[in-house]
Design a protein around this motif. Structure first.
Motif, mmCIF file in Angstrom:
data_model
loop_
_atom_site.group_PDB
_atom_site.id
_atom_site.type_symbol
_atom_site.label_atom_id
_atom_site.label_comp_id
_atom_site.label_asym_id
_atom_site.label_seq_id
_atom_site.Cartn_x
_atom_site.Cartn_y
_atom_site.Cartn_z
ATOM 1 N N GLY A 81 64.955 17.841 117.281
ATOM 2 C CA GLY A 81 64.443 16.623 116.671
ATOM 3 C C GLY A 81 63.220 16.040 117.345
ATOM 4 O O GLY A 81 63.091 14.816 117.433
ATOM 5 N N ILE A 82 62.288 16.888 117.778
ATOM 6 C CA ILE A 82 61.145 16.363 118.529
ATOM 7 C C ILE A 82 60.114 15.683 117.637
ATOM 8 O O ILE A 82 59.119 15.160 118.146
ATOM 9 N N PHE A 83 60.316 15.685 116.320
ATOM 10 C CA PHE A 83 59.458 14.916 115.424
ATOM 11 C C PHE A 83 60.165 13.665 114.911
ATOM 12 O O PHE A 83 59.654 12.991 114.023
ATOM 13 N N SER A 84 61.334 13.365 115.446
ATOM 14 C CA SER A 84 62.141 12.254 114.956
ATOM 15 C C SER A 84 62.012 11.041 115.860
ATOM 16 O O SER A 84 62.361 11.109 117.048
ATOM 17 N N LEU A 241 56.796 12.977 104.383
ATOM 18 C CA LEU A 241 56.635 12.368 105.704
ATOM 19 C C LEU A 241 57.261 13.223 106.797
ATOM 20 O O LEU A 241 56.791 13.237 107.939
ATOM 21 N N ALA A 242 58.339 13.930 106.457
ATOM 22 C CA ALA A 242 59.042 14.756 107.448
ATOM 23 C C ALA A 242 58.511 16.184 107.502
ATOM 24 O O ALA A 242 59.122 17.031 108.160
ATOM 25 N N ALA A 243 57.406 16.465 106.835
ATOM 26 C CA ALA A 243 56.908 17.840 106.731
ATOM 27 C C ALA A 243 56.669 18.523 108.082
ATOM 28 O O ALA A 243 56.927 19.723 108.206
ATOM 29 N N PRO A 244 56.156 17.838 109.119
ATOM 30 C CA PRO A 244 55.976 18.558 110.388
ATOM 31 C C PRO A 244 57.259 19.188 110.906
ATOM 32 O O PRO A 244 57.226 20.281 111.487
ATOM 33 N N CYS A 722 49.740 26.669 122.455
ATOM 34 C CA CYS A 722 50.925 26.690 121.607
ATOM 35 C C CYS A 722 50.683 25.777 120.418
ATOM 36 O O CYS A 722 50.495 24.579 120.576
ATOM 37 N N TRP A 723 50.671 26.350 119.240
ATOM 38 C CA TRP A 723 50.551 25.580 118.018
ATOM 39 C C TRP A 723 51.517 26.187 117.016
ATOM 40 O O TRP A 723 51.214 27.151 116.335
ATOM 41 N N PRO A 724 52.740 25.657 116.938
ATOM 42 C CA PRO A 724 53.785 26.303 116.147
ATOM 43 C C PRO A 724 53.368 26.598 114.714
ATOM 44 O O PRO A 724 52.670 25.802 114.073
ATOM 45 N N ALA A 725 53.808 27.753 114.242
ATOM 46 C CA ALA A 725 53.530 28.146 112.862
ATOM 47 C C ALA A 725 54.093 27.101 111.917
ATOM 48 O O ALA A 725 55.249 26.713 112.017
ATOM 49 N N GLY A 726 53.274 26.625 111.009
ATOM 50 C CA GLY A 726 53.703 25.634 110.034
ATOM 51 C C GLY A 726 53.389 24.206 110.426
ATOM 52 O O GLY A 726 53.406 23.318 109.569
ATOM 53 N N LEU A 727 53.091 23.951 111.711
ATOM 54 C CA LEU A 727 52.867 22.572 112.140
ATOM 55 C C LEU A 727 51.611 21.990 111.502
ATOM 56 O O LEU A 727 51.599 20.835 111.062
ATOM 57 N N GLY A 728 50.540 22.795 111.444
ATOM 58 C CA GLY A 728 49.308 22.313 110.831
ATOM 59 C C GLY A 728 49.516 21.925 109.379
ATOM 60 O O GLY A 728 49.084 20.858 108.927
ATOM 61 N N LEU A 729 50.194 22.800 108.629
ATOM 62 C CA LEU A 729 50.491 22.496 107.236
ATOM 63 C C LEU A 729 51.361 21.245 107.128
ATOM 64 O O LEU A 729 51.139 20.391 106.263
ATOM 65 N N GLY A 730 52.344 21.132 108.007
ATOM 66 C CA GLY A 730 53.222 19.972 107.963
ATOM 67 C C GLY A 730 52.481 18.676 108.202
ATOM 68 O O GLY A 730 52.730 17.666 107.523
ATOM 69 N N LEU A 731 51.542 18.669 109.158
ATOM 70 C CA LEU A 731 50.762 17.464 109.419
ATOM 71 C C LEU A 731 49.883 17.109 108.230
ATOM 72 O O LEU A 731 49.719 15.928 107.883
ATOM 73 N N GLN A 732 49.324 18.116 107.583
ATOM 74 C CA GLN A 732 48.496 17.854 106.404
ATOM 75 C C GLN A 732 49.321 17.260 105.267
ATOM 76 O O GLN A 732 48.894 16.312 104.593
ATOM 77 N N VAL A 733 50.515 17.823 105.049
ATOM 78 C CA VAL A 733 51.385 17.297 103.995
ATOM 79 C C VAL A 733 51.793 15.860 104.306
ATOM 80 O O VAL A 733 51.816 14.992 103.415
ATOM 81 N N ALA A 734 52.121 15.576 105.577
ATOM 82 C CA ALA A 734 52.515 14.218 105.950
ATOM 83 C C ALA A 734 51.366 13.234 105.736
ATOM 84 O O ALA A 734 51.563 12.120 105.212
ATOM 85 N N ALA A 735 50.146 13.631 106.130
ATOM 86 C CA ALA A 735 48.992 12.755 105.932
ATOM 87 C C ALA A 735 48.731 12.516 104.447
ATOM 88 O O ALA A 735 48.461 11.382 104.019
ATOM 89 N N ALA A 736 48.821 13.585 103.647
ATOM 90 C CA ALA A 736 48.617 13.437 102.206
ATOM 91 C C ALA A 736 49.687 12.537 101.591
ATOM 92 O O ALA A 736 49.404 11.765 100.664
#
Length: 763
Positions: A81-84, A241-244, A722-736
């Motif tokens: 839960g490091i994004f919680s 909002l929880a996409a990351p 270290c840039w976990p796979a999917g994190l970039g996409l998740g941040l973009q979805v959360a921002a959108a």
């Protein structure tokens, strides 16, 4: 609502719920300091808290941990839960307020129980339950047997997820019962985001099911589709909002064993219907409860404070048609949840008995509705007094357990005394005296405290013999990488406190708390690479034949441990054969402890980044060739690739410039031939490499550690991040999602104002 809404009284009642929960936590830990510290709480969650706090102190986001290679990707594991904000706040609170590991577990558990109790309390008030009974619902939700025996003292992601689920439930019920729709959508969306990021996938599934039930009920009553639309929009925004969290989890999932699990039926951890009397008293002995093929067990998971089952018995057996109606739709919801708890589940969504959590809440809500109805109906008849039915059921359970008296008779005598006290309070409540209405929450709390004092709540899980404060053996060097070679018996030796746990045997995630890097770790997902190399179980132990292979084969010069940069070995089951073999391989014994032997290779730890001898490519899917490559002793690291063969490289001079948790930089000297750099960190699909801004491929050496091939003739600054796979996409979805929610909210408000203006013009 059953009572008028008065902010001051609402706050006082909610504060009373919180105070009773905190009193319960303080009382239980006073009786037993390790009350909330068992199994996974010891071997995973408390060490994780310490490591996360260490990351914050260093100013870094805990995407990965350097202390375990088997569970290196905290972001990809999802459950940490490091994004919680809820989970991270609990970690910070626990590590700040407590100095011991049992204390951290108690603080964190107490915080999550408060979240659950307050969410259930608010839900009850939204459903029209009087304030005293809302307190009872909050206590049942937080302190029921499943919550205490599993979530709050073992599986912390479930505790956080269940608390968030109750807030989703409350926010959705409020919005569907006439709350301002824009605010309701925002409240549900935020609650969904907190739920999804909390790390409990089963709780997300349950929240979806409850959302469908609530929205369907509201749509049926309103004869309109807007409730379904409201719930759908809120969930889409919450998931965005929880996409990351979920995008990072899905990005790393293909590289774990969980990705290969099918959807076959799982006949594990089910609720046998013959266990239901355990709701009255968990002293009821059943077979096969929770674990298939197991012996007699006490269904402590069914404990919910005696009041709720007594009310349901009165409602069913003596309440009549009006009594059934008073239970409301919660009767159907509770029945469905209990049925799901008794049915097999699919694939990784096993352990159906988790459905007992929402079942407890639905049962408590139904009981509260029935009690409120009886209070409005006047004194009533003797036969519909729930305390009477509770006493009869308790007597039946006691008679049924005489053949197997696993609990002292004083336990049932104490519960009977509570029922008599409740009967007096209930009489006062039906006579209109306000103080009598506080009987249900007080009796519920007293019954639960009595139950946990007589019946251990951790009967089915191990308790690791760990010290309250972790003190690893002083010989263990933070700069040296270790492998704990231990099989199942060495991990679960019993409850003896002198087995070297927390000193030599850093089982599970204890290396995270100790700050000593180990190959082992605790991973619910089991990374494919480290599993293929060492056959780790979830908690990090190995089969006995693999333990023997480690000191016979893997510890040899040029073999697997040398290729990975592992120069420390903790041998949990030493033998003369192992001693002789390790000495022949060039290892030296540096310490002997009750937990085993500590062996080192080399006077100083091997460097974090070092030049490898070369690569052996193995065709994907050729498992036999992969096993042979792992067992080789020629110094060549195995990697999967389309062109099988061997690649020799030349050494290069390497200078370490900067080391961080999530990144590092080295200076690489140029050379006429290609070079292979090995990084002594756990591999995961999140490492990126750039040589003076030129991207390079990051290989999984032997499936366990990252490696980079430096081309011939070039050198410079090599940066690994270290840039976990999917994190970039998740941040973009959360921002959108934030932008979309803002624009949609403004448009909604403008349209509403325009409609009001038009209506005034018409008038």
């Amino acid at each position: 609502m059953g009572e008028s809404w008065a902010p001051g009284r609402e706050a006082a009642a909610l504060g009373g719920t919180a105070a009773l929960v905190l009193a319960f936590v303080a009382l239980m830990t006073a009786f037993e300091p390790g009350f909330f510290w068992h199994d996974d709480a010891q071997a995973w969650w408390v060490p994780l808290m310490v490591d996360v706090q260490r990351a914050w102190a260093a100013g870094e986001w805990p995407l990965v941990t350097p202390w375990s290679w088997h569970a290196t990707s905290l972001a990809g594991e999802y459950q940490p839960g490091i994004f919680s904000p809820l989970v991270l706040g609990g970690y910070a609170l626990a590590t700040t307020l407590a100095a011991t590991m049992p204390g951290m577990a108690a603080v964190y558990a107490g915080a999550m129980l408060l979240v659950a109790a307050s969410g259930a309390h608010v839900l009850a008030r939204v459903e029209g339950v009087p304030r005293p009974l809302a307190v009872m619902v909050g206590l049942v939700a937080a302190l029921n047997g499943w919550s205490i025996s599993w979530a709050a003292s073992n599986w912390f992601p479930v505790a956080a997820g269940f608390g968030a689920l109750l807030w989703v439930w409350a926010a959705l019920a409020w919005g569907l019962q006439g709350g301002p729709r824009r605010r309701a959508v925002a409240a549900v969306a935020v609650a969904v985001a907190v739920l999804v990021t909390a790390g409990g996938p089963h709780m997300v599934l349950m929240a979806l099911a409850i959302t469908a039930a609530l929205a369907g009920r509201a749509a049926w009553r309103a004869r309109a589709a807007w409730p379904v639309g409201l719930a759908a929009v809120a969930w889409v925004l919450g998931l965005g909002l929880a996409a990351p969290a979920w995008a990072t989890f899905l990005g790393g999932l293909p590289h774990t064993l969980r990705a290969g699990h099918g959807l076959a039926l799982t006949w594990q951890r089910l609720l046998p219907l013959e266990a239901l009397p355990g709701m009255v008293s968990p002293a009821w002995v059943v077979r096969g409860f929770v674990l298939e093929g197991s012996g007699p067990q006490l269904p402590i998971e069914l404990a919910n404070g005696l009041v709720v089952p007594a009310v349901w018995l009165a409602a069913i057996l003596a309440g009549g048609r009006q009594g059934w109606r008073a239970l409301g739709w919660h009767a159907g919801l509770a029945g469905v949840c209990l049925l799901l708890a008794a049915l097999p589940s699919l694939g990784t969504f096993r352990w159906s008995y988790r459905w007992l959590l929402p079942a407890h809440v639905a049962l408590a809500l139904g009981a509260a509705q029935w009690l409120a109805w009886r209070w409005r109906s006047g004194p009533g008849r003797l036969r519909d007094h729930p305390a009477l039915w509770g006493a009869l059921a308790l007597g039946g359970v006691h008679l049924g357990t005489l053949q197997q008296p696993v609990v002292p008779a004083a336990y049932h005598a104490g519960l009977l005394t509570l029922l008599l006290a409740w009967a007096l309070l209930e009489r006062a409540a039906r006579a209109g005296r306000a103080w009598g209405r506080w009987g249900p929450p007080l009796i519920t709390l007293a019954a639960l405290v009595t139950t946990y004092r007589f019946i251990p709540h951790h009967l089915l899980v191990p308790t690791w013999p760990l010290p309250d404060v972790l003190r690893p053996h002083p010989v263990l060097e933070p700069g040296r990488r270790y492998l704990l070679a231990g099989d199942l018996p060495t991990y679960y030796p019993g409850r003896s406190p002198d087995e070297g746990f927390g000193r030599v045997r850093l089982v599970g995630a204890l290396p995270l708390a100790a700050g000593v890097p180990f190959v082992n770790g605790y991973s619910a997902l089991a990374p494919r690479g480290s599993f293929r190399a060492f056959a780790f179980d979830m908690t990090g132990y190995q089969p006995a034949d693999v333990v023997a292979r480690v000191w016979r084969v893997d510890a040899a010069p040029g073999a697997l441990l040398a290729r990975l940069g592992v120069d420390g070995l903790v041998l949990a089951t030493p033998s003369e054969a192992a001693r002789g073999q390790l000495q022949a391989h060039g290892w030296r014994l540096v310490a002997v402890d009750a937990g085993g032997q500590i062996w080192h290779r080399g006077a100083a730890p091997s460097p974090l980044v070092a030049a490898g001898e070369g690569l052996r490519r193995v065709a994907p899917g050729d498992e036999a060739a992969w096993r042979a490559a792992l067992a080789a002793r020629d110094g060549l690291a195995a990697v999967e690739g389309p062109d099988p063969g061997e690649v020799r490289v030349a050494p290069r001079a390497v200078r370490l410039l900067r080391v961080g948790r999530n990144s590092l930089e080295v200076e690489v000297a140029p050379g006429p031939a290609p070079a292979l750099l090995r990084v002594a960190r756990g591999w995961a699909p999140h490492w990126e490499a750039r040589l003076d801004e030129r991207p390079l491929e990051v290989l999984a050496l032997d499936g366990v550690v990252p490696g980079v091939v430096i081309p011939a003739g070039v050198g410079g600054r090599l940066a690994l991040r270290c840039w976990p796979a999917g994190l970039g996409l998740g941040l973009q979805v959360a921002a959108a999602t934030v932008v979309l929610a803002g624009v949609g909210g403004l448009a909604w408000g403008r349209r509403r104002r325009r409609g009001e203006h038009f209506a005034r013009g018409v008038r």
